[in-house]
Design a protein around this motif. Structure first.
Motif: not given
Lengths: 195, 378
Positions: B121, B335, B358-361, B363, B365, B369
């Motif tokens: 993150s 993230l 934005q990625r916040y799962d 994993d 980027l 993507q």
């Protein structure tokens, strides 16, 4: 530009491999050893990453190694050049990440359903037990097979890297594992050439 | 040909190596995933060189010990992840107001709260700027590779010593746990900065004296220089004050000693920006995905470049403004749910489209993507 994605060509100087199996089969350690062997034997760059979390304790476990002569930007695999699957679950999880005509290596005792004919199958775990005296070295046999099939690391560099990590008293088993892995992979290679 | 001095190091261990190179002699911490290897590595290495490692009862005690050790003259560090950083913020404020150099490493994982212990993150980016209460100016650096982690940790110590302030190293789980082949710098190869010590005799010592650059010489406890250290807003002698003519200068000092010298602090990497129409702006592990995506897009004929932030705080306003002057759009990958992008919106003209990815799962980027986002923008 609506067709950018069609124009993207993956970098040809990156070699991306994934070692996968279940927690306890030593996939992360094998990736670390392989990365160190690349360092002993060449001036190439290496990035090694792993998936880490609940799935590392049983379930699918994986570690990626990216090798490149130039700077490695993205440290994880984008599309695999090589996949080692030591279990059926690992193959099922990661087969779709393998490039067309990528190298697939499986433990052909533990993996029974393979969605292609184009693969290298060796009974790593059985070879470890029967020829080296301990299943613990199955990952080293697999590493030796990868080295023989890809030519990415030489035997000497691999042996140096394996022995640097091997617990005292297991040196002979590990040396034997390297010998077995190279021998069996060479046989498979010869067979494929004939075809 | 192989380079014999190259070693396969994990990011967290590279951070320890950078700290040792910079002169770290004290580490106090409380292990937490994904930072634990920093405590392990420090506990192995420090005793060999006469340093001290202490595993404290929690993160609050850890940062307290780090501040105490620094006031005693040792270069000091602690390492944690989001939950631990949250516990530390009160005393990080104490380090700001007492102007105590120290380095805090935050190997970021998903939050809030216990969140995602093993997942990556960048959601503590704003916390590194605004974590503790009150007015202060923060310094934070963000490596993106194992090799960077060495140089940025050295830089963090240098900045802490140079400006007498806590400095945060924002790592993330991917960098902390990646292994790469790197060559550590030789002794003398990288300049090491040590805090300025007083040259006056103890009886003339003014611990928080105003100086032209705002940094007061710092005496170590135990050297005969007696002075008061308090979290209360204080005068130049270190005693608490309620006088406007002492409060203003103290708080201005905390800001100006840093903001008047941002040229010494700002560090960015600029790639393929000369004729770029679109810029990826990123830091940490997302910078690597952005560099990969931009390289691939260039080969497909798209004029795209990358601005990578090594210094996150103070934010490099001027540099980003200049570099994006001729851009038609920027893409900010993070993230988290959008933290650094708020700074980019603050500094860039309203007409310039700012796109986010934005990625916040848990994993990172991927280059693909970012390329898909680029395709949308084009």
């Amino acid at each position: 530009m609506k067709n950018l994605m069609d124009k993207i060509v993956l970098p040809s100087d990156r070699f991306e491999m994934r070692l996968s199996g279940s927690g306890g089969q030593g996939m992360v350690l094998a990736a670390v050893i392989f990365s160190e062997a690349v360092g002993f034997g060449s001036s190439k760059n290496v990035a090694q990453t792993q998936s880490y979390g609940p799935e590392a304790r049983g379930g699918a476990s994986k570690s990626d190694v990216v090798v490149s002569p130039s700077e490695i930007f993205y440290p994880k695999a984008i599309k695999l050049d090589l996949l080692l699957a030591m279990t059926q679950e690992a193959l099922d999880s990661y087969y779709s990440a393998l490039k067309d005509h990528g190298i697939l290596i499986i433990d052909d005792v533990l993996v029974t359903h393979v969605p292609t004919d184009d693969y290298y199958g060796l009974p790593f775990t059985r070879l470890a037990r029967e020829e080296c005296g301990h299943i613990m070295v199955a990952n080293v046999i697999a590493l030796a097979a990868i080295a023989e099939i890809t030519g990415l690391v030489g035997r000497e560099a691999l042996e140096q890297a394996v022995l640097a990590r091997a617990p005292r008293g297991t040196e002979d088993k590990n040396k034997k594992a390297i010998e077995v892995g190279i021998r069996e992979a060479a046989k498979l290679k010869a067979k494929r050439k004939k075809k | 040909m192989p380079t014999p001095k190259r070693k396969l190091l994990q990011g967290n261990i590279a951070c320890v190596q950078g700290a040792l190179y910079a002169g770290m002699r004290f580490f106090a911490g409380y292990p937490i995933t994904p930072s634990t290897e920093l405590a392990e590595g420090s506990s192995r290495e420090l005793p060999k060189i006469g340093g001290r490692f202490i595993q404290m009862e929690d993160e609050i005690a850890s940062i307290a010990a780090v501040i105490g050790a620094s006031v005693s003259g040792l270069k000091s560090m602690t390492a944690t992840s989001g939950p631990g950083y949250s516990l530390m913020v009160e005393l990080i404020g104490y380090a700001y107001i007492t102007e105590t150099p120290c380095v805090i490493v935050n190997v970021q994982r998903g939050g809030p709260s216990t969140g995602l212990p093993t997942k990556v993150s960048q959601s503590d980016t704003m916390q590194a700027r605004w974590g503790t209460h009150g007015d202060y100016t923060a310094i934070a650096v963000a490596p993106s590779t194992v090799a960077d982690t060495v140089t940025e940790t050295i830089r963090a110590f240098n900045l802490a010593e140079r400006f007498r302030t806590p400095v945060t190293v924002l790592l993330d789980e991917v960098i902390g746990h990646s292994r790469e082949l790197i060559t550590l710098p030789e002794p003398g190869e990288v300049k090491i900065y040590n805090r300025v010590k007083p040259t006056v005799p103890p009886e003339q010592f003014v611990p928080f004296v105003m100086t032209p650059n705002g940094v007061s010489p710092m005496a170590s406890y135990g050297e005969g220089y007696r002075y008061n250290v308090t979290g209360l807003t204080h005068d130049t002698m270190g005693f608490s004050t309620n006088r406007a003519d002492e409060i203003f200068p103290k708080l201005d000092k905390l800001r100006n000693k840093i903001m008047n010298y941002t040229d010494e602090i700002t560090k960015i990497r600029v790639e393929m920006m000369d004729d770029a129409e679109i810029a990826f702006i990123a830091y940490g592990s997302v910078a690597r995905a952005s560099l990969q995506a931009a390289t691939l897009a260039r080969q497909a004929g798209v004029k795209v470049g990358v601005i990578q932030l090594y210094t996150i705080w103070p934010f490099p306003d001027k540099e980003i403004q200049q570099l994006t002057e001729r851009c038609k759009a920027v893409i900010v990958g993070e993230l988290n749910m959008g933290q650094i992008v708020t700074e980019i919106r603050r500094i860039l003209p309203r007409e310039l489209p700012i796109h986010t990815m934005q990625r916040y799962d848990g994993d990172i980027l991927t280059p693909m993507q970012l390329l898909e986002k680029l395709q949308e923008v084009l």
